[in-house]
Write an enzyme that holds these catalytic residues in place. Sequence first.
Site, PDB file in Angstrom:
ATOM      1  N   SER A 126       0.830  -1.205   0.000  1.00 50.89           N
ATOM      2  CA  SER A 126       0.000   0.000   0.000  1.00 50.89           C
ATOM      3  C   SER A 126       0.858   1.246   0.000  1.00 50.89           C
ATOM      4  CB  SER A 126      -0.854  -0.039   1.274  1.00 50.89           C
ATOM      5  OG  SER A 126      -1.414   1.221   1.539  1.00 50.89           O
ATOM      6  N   TYR A 150      -2.033  -0.211  10.626  1.00 50.82           N
ATOM      7  CA  TYR A 150      -2.296  -0.860   9.334  1.00 50.82           C
ATOM      8  C   TYR A 150      -1.092  -0.729   8.407  1.00 50.82           C
ATOM      9  CZ  TYR A 150      -3.648  -1.293   4.482  1.00 50.82           C
ATOM     10  OH  TYR A 150      -3.650  -1.637   3.159  1.00 50.82           O
ATOM     11  N   LYS A 154       1.845  -3.546   6.672  1.00 46.79           N
ATOM     12  CA  LYS A 154       2.246  -3.700   5.268  1.00 46.79           C
ATOM     13  C   LYS A 154       3.765  -3.550   5.142  1.00 46.79           C
ATOM     14  CE  LYS A 154      -1.703  -4.593   3.502  1.00 46.79           C
ATOM     15  NZ  LYS A 154      -1.974  -5.864   2.829  1.00 46.79           N
TER      16      LYS A 154
HETATM   17  P1  NAD Z   1     -11.248  -6.188   1.034  1.00 45.56           P
HETATM   18  O1  NAD Z   1     -11.494  -6.090   2.502  1.00 45.56           O
HETATM   19  O2  NAD Z   1     -12.367  -5.919   0.113  1.00 45.56           O
HETATM   20  O3  NAD Z   1     -10.670  -7.644   0.694  1.00 45.56           O
HETATM   21  C1  NAD Z   1      -9.894  -8.406   1.610  1.00 45.56           C
HETATM   22  C2  NAD Z   1     -10.462  -9.806   1.618  1.00 45.56           C
HETATM   23  O4  NAD Z   1      -9.686 -10.619   2.508  1.00 45.56           O
HETATM   24  C3  NAD Z   1     -11.910  -9.861   2.115  1.00 45.56           C
HETATM   25  O5  NAD Z   1     -12.675 -10.652   1.226  1.00 45.56           O
HETATM   26  C4  NAD Z   1     -11.796 -10.511   3.495  1.00 45.56           C
HETATM   27  O6  NAD Z   1     -12.956 -11.252   3.813  1.00 45.56           O
HETATM   28  C5  NAD Z   1     -10.565 -11.373   3.325  1.00 45.56           C
HETATM   29  N1  NAD Z   1      -9.857 -11.660   4.571  1.00 45.56           N
HETATM   30  C6  NAD Z   1      -9.487 -10.780   5.535  1.00 45.56           C
HETATM   31  N2  NAD Z   1      -8.856 -11.422   6.534  1.00 45.56           N
HETATM   32  C7  NAD Z   1      -8.810 -12.732   6.179  1.00 45.56           C
HETATM   33  C8  NAD Z   1      -8.276 -13.892   6.794  1.00 45.56           C
HETATM   34  N3  NAD Z   1      -7.657 -13.841   7.984  1.00 45.56           N
HETATM   35  N4  NAD Z   1      -8.400 -15.072   6.158  1.00 45.56           N
HETATM   36  C9  NAD Z   1      -9.022 -15.153   4.956  1.00 45.56           C
HETATM   37  N5  NAD Z   1      -9.545 -14.083   4.331  1.00 45.56           N
HETATM   38  C10 NAD Z   1      -9.444 -12.891   4.939  1.00 45.56           C
HETATM   39  O7  NAD Z   1      -9.998  -5.264   0.705  1.00 45.56           O
HETATM   40  P2  NAD Z   1      -9.415  -4.798  -0.707  1.00 45.56           P
HETATM   41  O8  NAD Z   1      -9.695  -3.352  -0.859  1.00 45.56           O
HETATM   42  O9  NAD Z   1      -9.815  -5.728  -1.766  1.00 45.56           O
HETATM   43  O10 NAD Z   1      -7.866  -4.939  -0.396  1.00 45.56           O
HETATM   44  C11 NAD Z   1      -7.142  -6.089  -0.768  1.00 45.56           C
HETATM   45  C12 NAD Z   1      -5.697  -5.928  -0.325  1.00 45.56           C
HETATM   46  O11 NAD Z   1      -5.148  -4.746  -0.899  1.00 45.56           O
HETATM   47  C13 NAD Z   1      -5.513  -5.779   1.185  1.00 45.56           C
HETATM   48  O12 NAD Z   1      -4.333  -6.468   1.547  1.00 45.56           O
HETATM   49  C14 NAD Z   1      -5.337  -4.293   1.378  1.00 45.56           C
HETATM   50  O13 NAD Z   1      -4.585  -4.015   2.531  1.00 45.56           O
HETATM   51  C15 NAD Z   1      -4.581  -3.924   0.105  1.00 45.56           C
HETATM   52  N6  NAD Z   1      -4.763  -2.516  -0.302  1.00 45.56           N
HETATM   53  C16 NAD Z   1      -6.027  -2.011  -0.480  1.00 45.56           C
HETATM   54  C17 NAD Z   1      -6.184  -0.683  -0.875  1.00 45.56           C
HETATM   55  C18 NAD Z   1      -7.558  -0.080  -1.031  1.00 45.56           C
HETATM   56  O14 NAD Z   1      -7.671   1.151  -0.990  1.00 45.56           O
HETATM   57  N7  NAD Z   1      -8.614  -0.859  -1.235  1.00 45.56           N
HETATM   58  C19 NAD Z   1      -5.048   0.124  -1.095  1.00 45.56           C
HETATM   59  C20 NAD Z   1      -3.786  -0.435  -0.918  1.00 45.56           C
HETATM   60  C21 NAD Z   1      -3.653  -1.748  -0.516  1.00 45.56           C
HETATM   61  C1  WQD Z   2      -9.194  10.086   0.160  1.00 47.05           C
HETATM   62  C2  WQD Z   2      -9.389  11.607   0.314  1.00 47.05           C
HETATM   63  C3  WQD Z   2      -9.725  12.284   2.589  1.00 47.05           C
HETATM   64  C4  WQD Z   2     -13.531  10.200   3.163  1.00 47.05           C
HETATM   65  C5  WQD Z   2      -6.754   5.036   2.267  1.00 47.05           C
HETATM   66  C6  WQD Z   2      -5.748   4.352   3.147  1.00 47.05           C
HETATM   67  C7  WQD Z   2      -4.561   3.911   2.326  1.00 47.05           C
HETATM   68  C8  WQD Z   2      -5.006   3.077   1.128  1.00 47.05           C
HETATM   69  C9  WQD Z   2      -6.004   3.810   0.320  1.00 47.05           C
HETATM   70  C10 WQD Z   2      -5.106   0.775   1.861  1.00 47.05           C
HETATM   71  C11 WQD Z   2      -8.659  12.190   1.517  1.00 47.05           C
HETATM   72  C12 WQD Z   2     -10.972  12.540   1.782  1.00 47.05           C
HETATM   73  C13 WQD Z   2     -12.339  10.708   2.677  1.00 47.05           C
HETATM   74  C14 WQD Z   2     -14.625  11.086   3.371  1.00 47.05           C
HETATM   75  C15 WQD Z   2     -13.271  12.902   2.546  1.00 47.05           C
HETATM   76  N1  WQD Z   2      -5.671   1.875   1.554  1.00 47.05           N
HETATM   77  N2  WQD Z   2     -12.216  12.030   2.367  1.00 47.05           N
HETATM   78  N3  WQD Z   2     -14.448  12.397   3.035  1.00 47.05           N
HETATM   79  O1  WQD Z   2      -7.020   7.999   3.224  1.00 47.05           O
HETATM   80  O2  WQD Z   2      -6.117   8.483   0.900  1.00 47.05           O
HETATM   81  O3  WQD Z   2      -6.166   6.200   1.725  1.00 47.05           O
HETATM   82  O4  WQD Z   2      -7.107   4.187   1.171  1.00 47.05           O
HETATM   83  O5  WQD Z   2      -3.946   0.496   1.822  1.00 47.05           O
HETATM   84  O6  WQD Z   2      -3.775   3.149   3.164  1.00 47.05           O
HETATM   85  O7  WQD Z   2      -5.320   5.266   4.135  1.00 47.05           O
HETATM   86  O8  WQD Z   2      -8.305   7.271   1.154  1.00 47.05           O
HETATM   87  O9  WQD Z   2     -10.634   7.395   0.386  1.00 47.05           O
HETATM   88  O10 WQD Z   2     -10.164   7.549   2.869  1.00 47.05           O
HETATM   89  O11 WQD Z   2      -9.519   9.449   1.397  1.00 47.05           O
HETATM   90  O12 WQD Z   2     -13.166  14.084   2.282  1.00 47.05           O
HETATM   91  O13 WQD Z   2     -15.714  10.677   3.818  1.00 47.05           O
HETATM   92  O14 WQD Z   2     -10.777  11.838   0.565  1.00 47.05           O
HETATM   93  O15 WQD Z   2      -9.520  13.311   3.507  1.00 47.05           O
HETATM   94  O16 WQD Z   2      -8.233  13.463   1.142  1.00 47.05           O
HETATM   95  P1  WQD Z   2      -6.862   7.601   1.835  1.00 47.05           P
HETATM   96  P2  WQD Z   2      -9.740   7.858   1.470  1.00 47.05           P
END
Ligand code: NAD
Ligand code: WQD
Length: 343
Positions: A126, A150, A154
């Site tokens: 991330s 969190y 990572k």
């Molecule tokens: P998500 O929560 O939709 O998907 C994660 C999935 O993993 C879910 O289906 C959940 O049920 C499953 N899961 C969680 N813990 C588990 C466990 N112990 N055993 C088996 N399954 C389990 O999240 P996402 O947005 O699809 O994110 C996927 C990956 O990408 C995560 O590792 C997240 O940290 C990373 N990531 C997400 C974002 C984002 O903004 N969505 C950004 C950067 C990184």
């Molecule tokens: C985006 C922008 C907020 C909600 C997160 C995780 C990061 C990664 C991606 C997993 C910011 C603003 C938000 C709201 C708002 N995930 N905002 N009103 O915080 O950039 O990143 O998701 O790895 O680790 O931190 O994403 O969508 O929460 O916010 O104004 O109700 O929207 O302040 O500027 P963020 P976000």
Amino acid sequence: MPQTVLVTGGAGFIGSHTCVELLKHGHEVIVVDNFSNSSPGAVEAVQKLAGRPLPLHEADLRDRAALDAIFAEHEIDAVIHFAAKKAVGESMKIPLEYFDTNIGGTIALLRAMNDHGVRRLVFSSSCSVYGETPKVPLNEDDPAAPTNPYARTKHICEQLLGDACARYPELSVIALRYFNPIGAHPSGEIGEDPNGVPNNVLPYMAQVAVGRLAELPVFGDDYPTPDGTGVRDYIHVVDVADGHRVALDHLDDERGLRVFNLGTGSGASVLELMAEFASAVGAPIPYRVEARRPGDVPALIADAGRVERAWGWRTTRDLAAMCADAWHFQRLHPTGYSASPTV
Ligand code: NAD
Ligand code: WQD
């Protein structure tokens, strides 16, 4: 070459889109998920979309016996590891749960891979590992400085993957640092369906647009950005999924751990995103400006150059497509996977 790929967290937002891309490109896919943040409906929708079966194991990743049974049943060529807890705010309230699930799950997976001779892994990292950096855009050599549990999970996983690669030189691991994935599959059949009130801006906006929430809180309009609201590098989830498909093809380029950003290289503010989403919806999004959210930074944008230089890969979908596709899914599934289409 078609591969047999184990996808952990394959029922989740990014996992489900990646399964579709892999199935479409001829790979065999097996999902393991405990549905802690998703539902079996997502897996059904993926099978329907891809027109192919998607074997599913409902199990917790930390359950070594369950993992062993999965690795024994299938001849797995590679693993894509999405399963994790991902909410920054929640991680400050229950940090040990985050360490247990995200780090414990990764260790259990690595052990099972090692015991079953599986050497190839793509890991979900991330942009949050960069922390509060004033530098824009961010490249992979910029220092990691995670600011919450969190993000620390990572960063620690990246470090333990590096240590595992040093000990087991036959391992090949690619960590992809996603910036802000949004959007949905253009069919509208799969998308983002968070449990409870969304933490992230786009799903929040989408629920305002269908009337489930009253108005979008905009967290701060006094940042040093062109319109004062936070700027992020939003990336279409289908581009993220495609990045994983391409990463699989490059696992054998070299051994060891490699890290790549997945972003577009350009940013949009909250107000710009809202304007684009409102134009997809065809109606304004009610909002009110609130105080800054603690821990937020003014701007986070990827330097997307490394992945392009290495693989010739770049994103192809713009903010308009992200908003149109997210809205398509939300309109068809106003209450997520739990209900059948109403529109
Ligand atoms: P998500 O929560 O939709 O998907 C994660 C999935 O993993 C879910 O289906 C959940 O049920 C499953 N899961 C969680 N813990 C588990 C466990 N112990 N055993 C088996 N399954 C389990 O999240 P996402 O947005 O699809 O994110 C996927 C990956 O990408 C995560 O590792 C997240 O940290 C990373 N990531 C997400 C974002 C984002 O903004 N969505 C950004 C950067 C990184
Ligand atoms: C985006 C922008 C907020 C909600 C997160 C995780 C990061 C990664 C991606 C997993 C910011 C603003 C938000 C709201 C708002 N995930 N905002 N009103 O915080 O950039 O990143 O998701 O790895 O680790 O931190 O994403 O969508 O929460 O916010 O104004 O109700 O929207 O302040 O500027 P963020 P976000």
